[in-house]
Design an enzyme around this catalytic site. Structure first.
Site, PDB file in Angstrom:
ATOM      1  N   CYS A   1      26.372  30.565  42.482  1.00 45.16           N
ATOM      2  CA  CYS A   1      26.630  30.250  41.083  1.00 45.16           C
ATOM      3  C   CYS A   1      28.018  30.719  40.650  1.00 45.16           C
ATOM      4  O   CYS A   1      28.443  30.470  39.535  1.00 45.16           O
ATOM      5  CB  CYS A   1      25.580  30.890  40.184  1.00 45.16           C
ATOM      6  SG  CYS A   1      23.919  30.320  40.539  1.00 45.16           S
TER       7      CYS A   1
ATOM      8  N   ASP B   1      29.019  33.880  40.319  1.00 47.01           N
ATOM      9  CA  ASP B   1      29.035  35.189  39.648  1.00 47.01           C
ATOM     10  C   ASP B   1      28.079  36.148  40.346  1.00 47.01           C
ATOM     11  O   ASP B   1      26.914  35.812  40.518  1.00 47.01           O
ATOM     12  CB  ASP B   1      28.470  35.099  38.216  1.00 47.01           C
ATOM     13  CG  ASP B   1      29.310  34.265  37.288  1.00 47.01           C
ATOM     14  OD1 ASP B   1      30.456  34.637  37.058  1.00 47.01           O
ATOM     15  OD2 ASP B   1      28.786  33.252  36.787  1.00 47.01           O
TER      16      ASP B   1
ATOM     17  N   CYS C   1      34.563  35.128  37.415  1.00 49.38           N
ATOM     18  CA  CYS C   1      35.753  34.776  36.657  1.00 49.38           C
ATOM     19  C   CYS C   1      36.197  35.978  35.823  1.00 49.38           C
ATOM     20  O   CYS C   1      35.538  37.012  35.792  1.00 49.38           O
ATOM     21  CB  CYS C   1      35.467  33.571  35.773  1.00 49.38           C
ATOM     22  SG  CYS C   1      34.177  33.891  34.563  1.00 49.38           S
TER      23      CYS C   1
ATOM     24  N   CYS D   1      28.406  34.917  31.083  1.00 47.31           N
ATOM     25  CA  CYS D   1      28.943  36.147  31.682  1.00 47.31           C
ATOM     26  C   CYS D   1      28.384  37.375  30.968  1.00 47.31           C
ATOM     27  O   CYS D   1      28.078  38.389  31.608  1.00 47.31           O
ATOM     28  CB  CYS D   1      30.472  36.160  31.594  1.00 47.31           C
ATOM     29  SG  CYS D   1      31.240  34.818  32.508  1.00 47.31           S
TER      30      CYS D   1
END
Lengths: 421, 136
Positions: B37, B39, B63, B106
């Site tokens: 994914c 992350d 990211c 996130c």
């Protein structure tokens, strides 16, 4: 900073960039318009503003002459006749016109189209729409190299195949499809061959006769020309017929109505003329830069993987996966560089690049990819600067990466049961 | 897309990078997300006898927003009780860093990471349910 160092290929003057801008390394997204092209276009906005279709006075004749010269310049670059060049708004329109135009014209007898999984979205999306309208479409797979297998193409031919559409150069991984071989197979079977050459024009030699190409899409802004202009080459012998998508005053042999934007046509022509003259030397210069970049990255970092074949590739493209470092995070770190990522952390789907998926790159690695594009205004100093920045940032982010740490401890990341989220 | 100064600061100067001894009974480890994914966050907390978080470390694959979110929560959980830490909401993280809408996930992941670390700690102390998965 490596921003404004050296001069471009063949001594071409650099566009005047703001000195605070990042270093541009995204030449597959777009190319800056060459200042020589801008200069050629300039008079056609102002004193030579005429409508090229006006037949009754000087202004029209002057604009028409310029447009026809540009048409000949485009034709010359691909070994075509000027009459076979149709100006459009860009490669997306050209691809739509080629696929739908041919598809609809021959639909009664033949309704099968062959294309490939790694085509640009404007080809794939057009094909999806045509499927909804009753066409059969075969999407050829590609090998790890990114190239199609000619045996797959041969196996896909049917009695109802009207068109094969395979791109010249891939926009993400820069690989060059075997156009001449594809063209020969299509000609044997009397099937039209269309190729999206938006990324190929001015980068590799193209000859519509030698390669048996029947239709070719061309873009202005990918080859140092202006945005908003492109062309479609449509073969006259044997004649290719298509249904127009835009109806109106019957310009462009009835295939694309609408007043031609003479400054943009002039720009595309000038860009093609420059490419024709300088392509050989420029390709060699870029190849040296590319090799320098490749050597430096792969010798200074471990676990870096090149996506797509190196040999069958335009010299101005590299696409790397930097294992254990997420691509978008990396792009944010190398903010002095304008590059692009195959990761898709910003998209709602969280799906990384379909091109990398098609060549068999693991989804984990696809998230770590970076596309680096060089071009006419990239210098050796630029390459060295970019390498230093990328190496430094990959090292920093690997120190932060739990995956890097786990891999160093010998943990097989594939053995872990990761949660979906 | 323009990022906030706070976010860029956490991305460029991340706080509390590193690892604690995951075999220490006083350390709780949360590993959330998935490489597929794009992350993965590892958040570790060191809890004192009094139930207060003394130290926190993180490592993140992701990211800039993911890195900044996890850096931020290591600062926030220090000095908090484990229950207070587990009460941190993703919306607070997103608001503090001014995350754009596409990056809200996130902050969700950072919240999950804290909860996973607290849960792991509780399991070690014999007061929580054993989690089979590495991540939740």
């Amino acid at each position: 900073m490596g921003k404004d160092t050296g001069e471009g290929g063949n001594g071409a003057a650099k566009p005047r960039w703001n000195k605070n801008s990042p270093l541009y390394l995204d030449y597959q997204a777009t190319t800056p318009t060459d200042p020589r092209v801008v200069e050629a276009m300039a008079p056609y906005w102002t004193e030579k503003f005429g409508n090229p279709h006006s037949r009754n006075h000087h202004f029209g004749w002057e604009a028409e002459e310029a447009v026809e010269k540009a048409r000949a310049q485009v034709a010359s670059l691909i070994g075509a006749n000027a009459k076979e060049i149709i100006f459009t708004s860009g490669a997306t329109e050209s691809n739509n016109l080629a696929l739908k135009g041919i598809g609809l014209f021959y639909k009664e007898k033949k309704n099968h189209i062959i294309t490939c999984l790694t085509e640009h979205k404007c080809v794939l999306d057009t094909c999806r729409h045509m499927e909804q309208d009753g066409f059969d479409v075969t999407y050829l797979p590609v090998r790890k190299s990114g190239l199609i297998d000619l045996r797959d193409l041969q196996a896909a031919f049917t009695e109802s195949t009207s068109l094969v559409s395979i791109m010249g150069v891939n926009n993400e991984i820069g690989v060059i499809q075997p156009l001449k071989e594809i063209g020969a197979l299509c000609r044997q079977r009397k099937i039209f061959f269309h190729t999206d050459c938006a990324q190929a024009i001015g980068k590799i030699p193209l000859d519509v006769e030698d390669m048996n190409i029947d239709l070719m899409s061309i873009s202005g802004h990918k080859t140092y020309g202006p945005m908003g202009i492109g062309a479609l080459y449509v073969r006259r012998r044997p004649r290719v017929r298509l249904v127009a998508m835009i109806n109106g005053g019957g310009q462009e042999r009835g295939m694309r109505s609408g007043t031609l934007p003479s400054p943009l046509c002039v720009g595309l022509g000038a860009a093609c003329a420059i490419a024709e003259k300088e392509m050989g030397a420029e390709a060699e210069r870029l190849r040296l830069l590319r090799d320098r970049f490749y050597e430096a990255i792969t010798s200074r970092l471990t676990e870096v993987y090149l996506n797509g074949d190196l040999e069958h590739r335009i010299p101005g493209n590299l696409n790397f996966s930097f294992a254990f470092v997420e691509g978008e995070g990396l792009m944010m770190g190398v903010k002095e560089l304008a590059v692009s990522s195959g990761s898709a952390c910003t998209s709602a789907s969280l799906e990384p690049s379909y091109v990398l998926k098609a060549i068999g790159v693991d989804v984990e690695l696809a998230h770590t990819s970076l596309r680096i594009g060089f071009g006419r205004f990239t210098s050796k100093q630029d390459v060295d600067f970019a390498v230093d920045r990328i190496v430094g940032e990959v090292e920093r982010l690997r120190e932060i990466s739990p995956l890097w740490e786990m891999a160093r401890e010998g943990i097989d990341l594939k053995s872990i049961e990761w949660a979906d989220h | 897309m323009a990022y906030s100064k706070k976010l860029l600061d956490h991305y460029e100067n991340p706080r509390n990078i590193g690892s604690l001894d995951k075999n220490d009974d006083g350390v709780g480890t949360g590993l959330v997300g998935a490489p597929a994914c794009g992350d993965v966050m590892k958040l570790q907390i060191k809890v004192g006898e009094d139930g207060i978080i003394e130290d926190a470390k993180f490592k993140t694959f992701g990211c800039g927003s993911a890195i900044a979110s996890s850096s931020l929560v290591t600062e926030w959980v220090k000095g908090k009780s484990i229950d207070d830490a587990a009460g941190i909401k993703n919306s607070e993280i997103a608001q503090h860093l001014a995350l754009p809408p596409v990056k809200i996930h996130c902050s969700v992941l950072a919240e999950d990471a804290i909860k996973a670390a607290v849960s792991d700690y509780k399991v070690k102390q014999g007061v929580g349910e054993k989690k089979i998965k590495a991540a939740e």
